[in-house]
Scaffold this motif. Structure first.
Motif, PDB file in Angstrom:
ATOM      1  N   VAL A   9      36.920 -24.310 176.518  1.00 33.50           N
ATOM      2  CA  VAL A   9      35.509 -24.683 176.447  1.00 33.50           C
ATOM      3  C   VAL A   9      35.388 -25.843 175.460  1.00 33.50           C
ATOM      4  O   VAL A   9      36.070 -25.851 174.436  1.00 33.50           O
ATOM      5  N   GLU A  15      24.626 -26.980 171.316  1.00 30.91           N
ATOM      6  CA  GLU A  15      24.991 -25.618 170.911  1.00 30.91           C
ATOM      7  C   GLU A  15      25.154 -25.491 169.396  1.00 30.91           C
ATOM      8  O   GLU A  15      25.452 -24.410 168.900  1.00 30.91           O
ATOM      9  N   TYR A  27      28.878 -18.133 170.117  1.00 31.20           N
ATOM     10  CA  TYR A  27      30.179 -17.462 170.149  1.00 31.20           C
ATOM     11  C   TYR A  27      30.163 -16.325 171.172  1.00 31.20           C
ATOM     12  O   TYR A  27      31.130 -16.107 171.896  1.00 31.20           O
ATOM     13  N   ASN A  29      28.248 -16.192 173.831  1.00 29.01           N
ATOM     14  CA  ASN A  29      28.252 -16.806 175.167  1.00 29.01           C
ATOM     15  C   ASN A  29      29.666 -17.190 175.585  1.00 29.01           C
ATOM     16  O   ASN A  29      30.062 -16.982 176.738  1.00 29.01           O
ATOM     17  N   TYR A  30      30.430 -17.763 174.664  1.00 31.04           N
ATOM     18  CA  TYR A  30      31.807 -18.133 174.979  1.00 31.04           C
ATOM     19  C   TYR A  30      32.635 -16.891 175.318  1.00 31.04           C
ATOM     20  O   TYR A  30      33.439 -16.900 176.261  1.00 31.04           O
ATOM     21  N   HIS A  33      31.650 -15.673 178.735  1.00 29.12           N
ATOM     22  CA  HIS A  33      32.215 -16.576 179.749  1.00 29.12           C
ATOM     23  C   HIS A  33      33.694 -16.240 179.997  1.00 29.12           C
ATOM     24  O   HIS A  33      34.135 -16.171 181.155  1.00 29.12           O
ATOM     25  N   VAL A  77      39.345 -19.699 174.510  1.00 28.33           N
ATOM     26  CA  VAL A  77      38.755 -18.384 174.298  1.00 28.33           C
ATOM     27  C   VAL A  77      39.592 -17.378 175.078  1.00 28.33           C
ATOM     28  O   VAL A  77      39.688 -17.460 176.307  1.00 28.33           O
ATOM     29  N   ILE A  95      38.851 -17.127 169.471  1.00 23.29           N
ATOM     30  CA  ILE A  95      38.456 -18.507 169.752  1.00 23.29           C
ATOM     31  C   ILE A  95      39.318 -19.369 168.847  1.00 23.29           C
ATOM     32  O   ILE A  95      39.259 -19.261 167.617  1.00 23.29           O
TER      33      ILE A  95
END
Length: 140
Positions: A9, A15, A27, A29-30, A33, A77, A95
């Motif tokens: 990402v 963001e 974080y 959201n990542y 995903h 991620v 991450i």
């Protein structure tokens, strides 16, 4: 043990917060995903889950922020499921910056909700294995 599933990402400017750091909520959201990307790679779609009467739920999440992330940073991620003999499972995620620096650790507890009964299914690993075209993506 094989490497955990990973998606790349790029941190987008919108963001970030007023200090230029990745906003703390992003974080999550990542992480989300990466989880859905793992499911997709394993052959499990959102519509496929719902059509079988189950849906994933997050019961607990913890984030450790270790290094700042800025707009333009590329991050990987990861996502790895850990199974036990119960109704819940753990998800461990990292991450990492493109250079390998660990920026955050995200751990969570999840389950699969029976959408009709509104209760967690007894063996979520079994359900994921049955729905998946590649159970190894889940560590099964």
């Amino acid at each position: 043990m094989s490497e955990p599933f990973s998606v790349r990402v790029t941190v987008r400017g919108y963001e970030t917060d007023v200090q230029g750091h990745l906003n703390q909520a992003v974080y999550l959201n990542y992480a989300e995903h990466a989880r859905w990307s793992l499911l997709q790679a394993a052959g499990v779609s959102q519509t496929g889950l719902v059509s079988t009467g189950v849906g994933p739920v997050v019961l607990e999440t913890n984030i450790r922020y270790l290094r700042e992330l800025l707009a333009g940073d590329e991050v990987d991620v990861t996502c790895a499921f850990e199974w036990s003999a119960g109704r819940t499972f753990k998800v461990r995620q990292e991450i990492r910056k493109a250079d390998g620096t660990l920026a955050a650790e995200i751990t969570g507890v999840g389950g699969l909700l029976d959408l009709k009964e509104r209760r967690l299914v007894a063996d979520p690993a079994k359900v994921f294995a049955e729905l998946s075209t590649d159970p190894s993506a889940f560590g099964l």
